[in-house]
Structure formats: structure tokens, C-alpha cells
Design a protein around this motif. Structure first.
Motif, PDB file in Angstrom:
ATOM      1  N   PHE A 149      37.217  49.773 -14.040  1.00  0.00           N
ATOM      2  CA  PHE A 149      37.644  48.851 -13.972  1.00  0.00           C
ATOM      3  C   PHE A 149      37.826  47.778 -13.059  1.00  0.00           C
ATOM      4  O   PHE A 149      37.748  46.334 -13.311  1.00  0.00           O
ATOM      5  N   ILE A 150      37.843  48.050 -12.596  1.00  0.00           N
ATOM      6  CA  ILE A 150      38.047  46.959 -11.016  1.00  0.00           C
ATOM      7  C   ILE A 150      38.102  46.288 -11.043  1.00  0.00           C
ATOM      8  O   ILE A 150      38.285  44.093 -11.162  1.00  0.00           O
ATOM      9  N   PRO A 151      36.180  46.445 -10.050  1.00  0.00           N
ATOM     10  CA  PRO A 151      35.228  45.576  -9.970  1.00  0.00           C
ATOM     11  C   PRO A 151      34.844  44.733 -11.426  1.00  0.00           C
ATOM     12  O   PRO A 151      34.905  43.350 -11.475  1.00  0.00           O
ATOM     13  N   LEU A 152      35.049  44.378 -12.885  1.00  0.00           N
ATOM     14  CA  LEU A 152      35.473  44.221 -13.166  1.00  0.00           C
ATOM     15  C   LEU A 152      35.917  43.407 -13.872  1.00  0.00           C
ATOM     16  O   LEU A 152      36.089  41.954 -14.539  1.00  0.00           O
ATOM     17  N   PHE A 153      37.023  44.205 -13.755  1.00  0.00           N
ATOM     18  CA  PHE A 153      38.868  42.913 -14.067  1.00  0.00           C
ATOM     19  C   PHE A 153      38.822  41.861 -13.210  1.00  0.00           C
ATOM     20  O   PHE A 153      38.971  40.447 -13.750  1.00  0.00           O
ATOM     21  N   ALA A 154      38.142  42.023 -12.135  1.00  0.00           N
ATOM     22  CA  ALA A 154      38.066  41.019 -10.914  1.00  0.00           C
ATOM     23  C   ALA A 154      37.033  40.281 -11.723  1.00  0.00           C
ATOM     24  O   ALA A 154      37.260  39.356 -10.776  1.00  0.00           O
ATOM     25  N   ARG A 155      36.006  40.596 -11.313  1.00  0.00           N
ATOM     26  CA  ARG A 155      34.395  39.405 -12.060  1.00  0.00           C
ATOM     27  C   ARG A 155      35.332  38.828 -13.427  1.00  0.00           C
ATOM     28  O   ARG A 155      35.614  37.029 -12.706  1.00  0.00           O
ATOM     29  N   SER A 156      36.410  39.278 -14.351  1.00  0.00           N
ATOM     30  CA  SER A 156      36.605  38.071 -15.162  1.00  0.00           C
ATOM     31  C   SER A 156      37.703  37.552 -14.708  1.00  0.00           C
ATOM     32  O   SER A 156      38.050  36.373 -14.770  1.00  0.00           O
ATOM     33  N   LEU A 157      39.377  38.185 -13.755  1.00  0.00           N
ATOM     34  CA  LEU A 157      39.523  36.822 -12.796  1.00  0.00           C
ATOM     35  C   LEU A 157      38.559  35.991 -12.115  1.00  0.00           C
ATOM     36  O   LEU A 157      39.739  34.947 -12.126  1.00  0.00           O
ATOM     37  N   GLU A 158      38.021  35.870 -11.464  1.00  0.00           N
ATOM     38  CA  GLU A 158      36.928  34.983 -10.845  1.00  0.00           C
ATOM     39  C   GLU A 158      35.812  33.920 -11.664  1.00  0.00           C
ATOM     40  O   GLU A 158      36.261  32.600 -11.339  1.00  0.00           O
ATOM     41  N   GLU A 159      35.664  34.652 -12.296  1.00  0.00           N
ATOM     42  CA  GLU A 159      34.728  33.573 -14.043  1.00  0.00           C
ATOM     43  C   GLU A 159      36.236  33.082 -14.742  1.00  0.00           C
ATOM     44  O   GLU A 159      35.739  31.798 -15.062  1.00  0.00           O
ATOM     45  N   GLU A 160      36.288  33.899 -14.894  1.00  0.00           N
ATOM     46  CA  GLU A 160      36.963  32.979 -16.782  1.00  0.00           C
ATOM     47  C   GLU A 160      38.526  32.713 -15.892  1.00  0.00           C
ATOM     48  O   GLU A 160      39.160  32.752 -16.912  1.00  0.00           O
ATOM     49  N   GLY A 161      39.373  33.050 -14.773  1.00  0.00           N
ATOM     50  CA  GLY A 161      40.793  33.073 -15.219  1.00  0.00           C
ATOM     51  C   GLY A 161      41.576  33.445 -15.423  1.00  0.00           C
ATOM     52  O   GLY A 161      40.740  34.362 -15.937  1.00  0.00           O
ATOM     53  N   ASP A 162      42.784  33.655 -15.441  1.00  0.00           N
ATOM     54  CA  ASP A 162      43.815  34.255 -15.785  1.00  0.00           C
ATOM     55  C   ASP A 162      43.346  34.767 -17.356  1.00  0.00           C
ATOM     56  O   ASP A 162      43.504  35.487 -18.224  1.00  0.00           O
TER      57      ASP A 162
END
Length: 546
Positions: A64-77
Motif C-alpha cells: 500500500f505505501i509505495p502505491l499510496f506514495a505514488r498517488s500522492l506524488e503524481e495526483e496530489g491529495d
């Protein structure tokens, strides 16, 4: 905040939880001893606790953490919140369904997976022994398992929210939440001991305490998440690309991250064929889990987000530095702990447990198992260091094969050695499988060029081993000098004082030698004590922190 400071934060919170866990186990040993009710509770609790460990320390930290971090970085909050809500909705629906099915088919689960030995006991009542009949032990295990199974759902949701907190570098709440379980069970046991209730009633009340603690932990991390400025919404479960990727990563990661608990679960299933063996393994597991939890969980929680962030940013030198320093930190704390637990298990077990319903005959059995478990302590912590090297690169297939192979070896050895050494054989199988797993994981990283061992790691690891062995020799000499104080029958205060002297002397010798020889990084240790950011090392501009 430096990498070591983050380890210290999570490790400190975990240490507090483990200390109260000691108190819980001491009171449980006094109230239940080594017997059928203790076996039933430990067997029933192990199943949901296994899944808690798989989710909290395996699947979600790894996937979950790598995918969540990617979403946070690429798509924002907004994108991260959408992804988290998709996962939350699907996970909740799955867990509710799983809980209902498990409650219906719990007798089948107990007889085939959780405690097959109880079914064999019903077929051969003479093997049951003790005060409860075989059928009564089986029924009690089924009932307690049904009461505690919803804890699995709560802990799975806690794991997801904890993953969000860890992604935002909010480590404390997730690490401190398990303490609530110990607080609640200590309260339950204190009342039971005070009121003098029977063992079966104590087991029932403890089971309900486990469920209450699950909801309390979920409330704690949700509040922390909202305080961090993030929230998730419940909606209709939908099959999305992000969810599919999460499941592809999470399945193998759950197996890998929870290998210690899988091995213990297998061991307890085999041990259910001998009355009392399950409790012996559980009581030995608690002292062993103190250093494993404090160091292993801290590394598992902190290392993956830091390593994933460095790799996504293209900072390869920083990633290599982070891996080497994490292994260095793990060995620095676990090698001396393993040596000490191997040398003085019996005095430790006697002081912790030997009172009330816990008889002196159980002390030797539990101590023998603890000594064998101690030999595998460094291996299981190293697994926590090596696994993120794969997870951060979204490779879960390779370590999954390694984990399945080592788990298979553990099952075979447990069955074979149990017939020869009883519960000690199970502990030996667990230790051998742990070292095999750690060795294969490291070999895979090294062969693929994903781990470059630097000279500092080799030098400090060798010095750490030397300092640990010298400390062990000093412990043996000190035990001979304090033999009269440590003997069975000595006043409890005298035994506690003797162990205190042994522990203090061992720590003084080990840390003194470590600082004098350079086995410990003085700069980083002093930085953690002073709670300030250390100066970056000369190996690279980014490698001093992560």
C-alpha cells in the motif's frame, strides 16, 4: 529527522507496548498457567493475530505505501484520497464477508487449521489430560475463536490507516496503538485475579477484551489520521486498476512480511497435539518478541517508505546507504540480545512467570524453547531489512518464492522434530527456517546488484559480533558468581536483583566495547540522544538522512 531517529521513535513506542505485553503475559501465566484454558486462548488468539501481523507488518507496509506514495506524488491529495477510499471500501466489504463466513465455519477451521491436535485428542481421549476433557477443550477453542475473530477485521483497517500515517512520516500513533491491547487485557486480568474467578471465565473475559481493544486501536489511528489532515470516505467497492495492482503486490508481501508469525502459527498447530505445548511456545515467544518487535518492527515501518522515496527520486546511492545502515543498526541491537537470551533464559523465565498457576516444572520447558528461539532472532530482524529491498521496487514475486520455500522447510522440520524434541523441536525448526529465509533474501539482492555491501558494514558487523561474544563470556562468569541468588527457591527480590546485575553488567560491557572499538557509530548515537539532525556522512550529500 535522521533514519536512526525514526527507528528510535518507532522502536521506543513498540518497546513500551512490549513491556506492557510482558506484564500481560506475567499476569496471564499467574491466572491460567500452562493448561487447557491457556492453550485454548492462545490458539484462538493466534489466528486473528496472525492476520494482524500479515497486514500490519507485511501486506500494507509492503504494497500500500509505495502505491499510496505514488498517488500522492503524481495526483496530489485528491488522487491519494481517491485511491485510499477505493481500498478502504473494498477492504471493509471483504473483511465483513470473511468474518461472517469464519464465524459460521469456525469448528471446521479449528479442527483443520488452528488446532488439528484437538481433533486427534477427541479420537484418543487419553491424550487430553488435565482438567478439561478433549471435547471441552475443542469447544472452548471454537467459542473463544468466534469471540476474537472480529479483531482481525479491526486490525486490518488499523493497518491500512497506519500505512497512510507512515506515508506522511507520522509513525508514533501506529506504533503506539497496540499498547491499548495490553492495557485492556491487563485490566481484565487484574480484575479476574482480584475477584478470584475461575480459569474458563478468565479466558472468556480476556477474549472480549481483545475485541474491545481492536475497536479502540482503530479509533486511535483514525483520529491521528484526521489530525494529520487526511480523511477517507466509504463508497461502493469497485474493481480499479490501483486496487488490482495493490492485490497483486499485497498477497506475496503478506506471506513475506509475516513469515515469523506464519512459522509460529504452524508451530502452534503442530504443538496442539501435546497438551501444554502451545502455552509453552507462547510464553517463550513473549521475551523473544521484545527485541524482535522493538528493532524489527521499527525497521519494517521506517525503512520501506524511506527506501521507496529514495528510489523513486533516483537517489541510488542514498538507497544503498539506507540499506547498509539499517542492517548495521539491526545487528548492533539483535546480536547481543540473542547471546544474552541464549545464555540466561531460565532465570529470566523464572522471574517473569513462576508464580500462581505457573509451576516450576514449566520454567525449564519454556526456558529451553526461549534459548532456541534466541538463536533465530538476528535472522528474523534481517528479514525485515532485506524484504524492503524488493518491495520498494514493487517486486514481491522473488521473495514470495523464498518465503514459501522456507515455510515449507519449517513445516517439514516441525513435524519431524516435534516427534523427537516436542516443543523444542518446533522452536528449532522455526530458527532454521528463519536463517534460511534471511540468507536467500540477501543472496537474491546481492546477485541482482540491488545491495552493495560497503566496508563500513563489514567492519562494524564483525566488531558487533566480537563485542557480543565477549559480553556472553562475561555473562557466563557472572552467572557462576551469582549462582546462589539465581537458584530456584531464592527470594524473588534476590532473583530480580541478580538479573538486574546481569543485565546492567552485560549492557555496560557491550556498549562500552562497542563505543571503544567503533562497532557503534558514536556520531549517530549521540545525535539520537540529543534529538538533533546529524551531519551528513562523507559518502554522499543525501546519505546522512532518509
Amino acid at each position: 529527522m535522521s533514519l536512526l531517529s525514526k527507528f528510535a521513535t518507532v522502536g521506543g513506542a513498540t518497546l513500551v507496548s512490549r513491556i506492557f505485553g510482558f506484564g500481560r503475559e506475567m499476569m496471564m501465566a499467574s491466572a491460567l498457567g500452562v493448561g487447557p484454558v491457556a492453550d485454548a486462548f492462545n490458539l484462538a488468539f493466534r489466528f486473528p493475530n496472525l492476520f494482524r501481523r500479515l497486514f500490519a507488518e507485511g501486506a500494507f507496509n509492503a504494497a500500500f505505501i509505495p502505491l499510496f506514495a505514488r498517488s500522492l506524488e503524481e495526483e496530489g491529495d485528491a488522487g491519494a484520497r481517491r485511491f485510499a477510499s477505493e481500498v478502504f471500501s473494498t477492504l471493509l466489504a471483504t473483511l465483513v464477508t470473511l468474518t461472517i463466513v469464519a464465524l459460521i465455519f469456525m469448528p471446521f477451521l479449528v479442527s483443520t487449521i488452528i488446532a488439528p491436535g484437538l481433533s486427534a485428542c477427541i479420537d484418543d481421549p487419553a491424550a487430553g489430560g488435565d482438567m478439561l476433557s478433549c471435547a471441552a477443550r475443542y469447544d472452548l477453542t471454537v467459542t473463544l475463536s468466534r469471540i476474537m475473530f472480529p479483531y482481525l477485521a479491526c486490525m486490518s483497517m488499523v493497518a491500512m490507516v497506519s500505512g497512510i500515517l507512515n506515508s506522511f512520516r507520522r509513525f508514533f500513533a501506529a506504533a503506539a496503538a497496540p499498547t491499548l491491547l495490553n492495557f485492556i487485557l491487563i485490566g481484565v486480568l487484574a480484575w479476574c485475579l482480584y475477584a478470584g474467578v475461575d480459569k474458563a471465565t478468565t479466558g472468556f473475559l480476556m477474549s472480549w477484551g481483545v475485541v474491545v481493544s481492536g475497536f479502540a486501536q482503530l479509533a486511535m489511528v483514525v483520529i491521528a489520521m484526521r489530525m494529520a489532515g487526511f480523511s477517507i470516505a466509504f463508497g461502493r467497492p469497485r474493481w480499479t486498476k490501483g486496487l488490482k495492482r495493490l492485490l497483486v503486490l499485497a498477497g506475496p508481501a503478506a506471506l513475506i512480511g509475516g513469515i515469523t508469525q506464519i512459522n509460529l502459527f504452524v508451530g502452534q498447530a503442530v504443538a496442539s497435539f501435546k497438551p501444554g505445548a502451545v502455552s509453552i511456545l507462547q510464553y517463550a515467544d513473549r521475551p523473544y518478541q521484545l527485541p524482535l518487535g522493538m528493532v524489527g518492527v521499527a525497521i519494517g515501518v521506517v525503512l520501506l517508505p524511506e527506501l521507496a522515496r529514495a528510489l523513486k527520486a533516483g537517489h541510488l546511492r542514498e538507497a544503498q546507504h539506507t540499506q547498509n545502515r539499517s542492517l548495521e543498526f539491526a545487528l548492533f541491537l539483535t546480536l547481543p540480545a540473542a547471546v544474552a537470551l541464549f545464555i540466561i533464559p531460565e532465570p529470566i523465565i523464572r522471574v517473569i512467570y513462576e508464580r500462581g498457576a505457573f509451576e516450576p516444572s514449566a520454567t525449564a520447558a519454556v526456558a529451553a524453547v526461549l534459548g532456541i528461539f534466541a538463536l533465530g532472532l538476528p535472522a528474523f530482524v534481517m528479514i525485515k531489512v532485506f524484504s524492503p529491498g524488493y518491495f520498494a521496487r514493487e517486486d514481491t514475486r522473488t521473495p514470495m518464492y523464498v518465503t514459501l520455500f522456507s515455510a515449507g522447510i519449517n513445516i517439514v522440520l516441525s513435524i519431524v522434530l516435534f516427534g523427537i524434541l516436542a516443543e523444542r523441536g518446533i522452536a528449532m525448526a522455526t530458527t532454521i527456517a528463519g536463517w534460511l529465509n534471511a540468507g536467500l533474501l540477501f543472496a537474491g539482492l546481492y546477485r541482482k546488484g540491488l545491495w552493495e555491501v560497503d566496508r563500513q558494514l563489514v567492519r562494524r558487523s564483525a566488531l558487533t559480533l566480537l563485542c557480543s561474544l565477549v559480553m556472553g563470556a562475561a555473562l557466563v562468569g557472572a552467572m557462576l558468581e551469582l549462582d546462589d541468588w539465581l537458584r530456584p527457591g531464592s527470594p524473588l527480590a534476590t532473583q530480580i536483583l541478580a538479573i538486574g546485575i546481569l543485565v546492567a553488567s552485560a549492557m555496560a560491557i557491550y556498549f562500552g566495547l562497542a563505543l571503544a572499538t567503533g562497532a557503534a557509530d558514536r556520531r549517530l548515537l549521540f545525535a539520537v540522544v540529543k534529538r538533533r539532525r546529524p551531519t551528513p556522512p562523507a559518502t554522499g550529500p543525501d546519505e546522512g538522512s532518509a
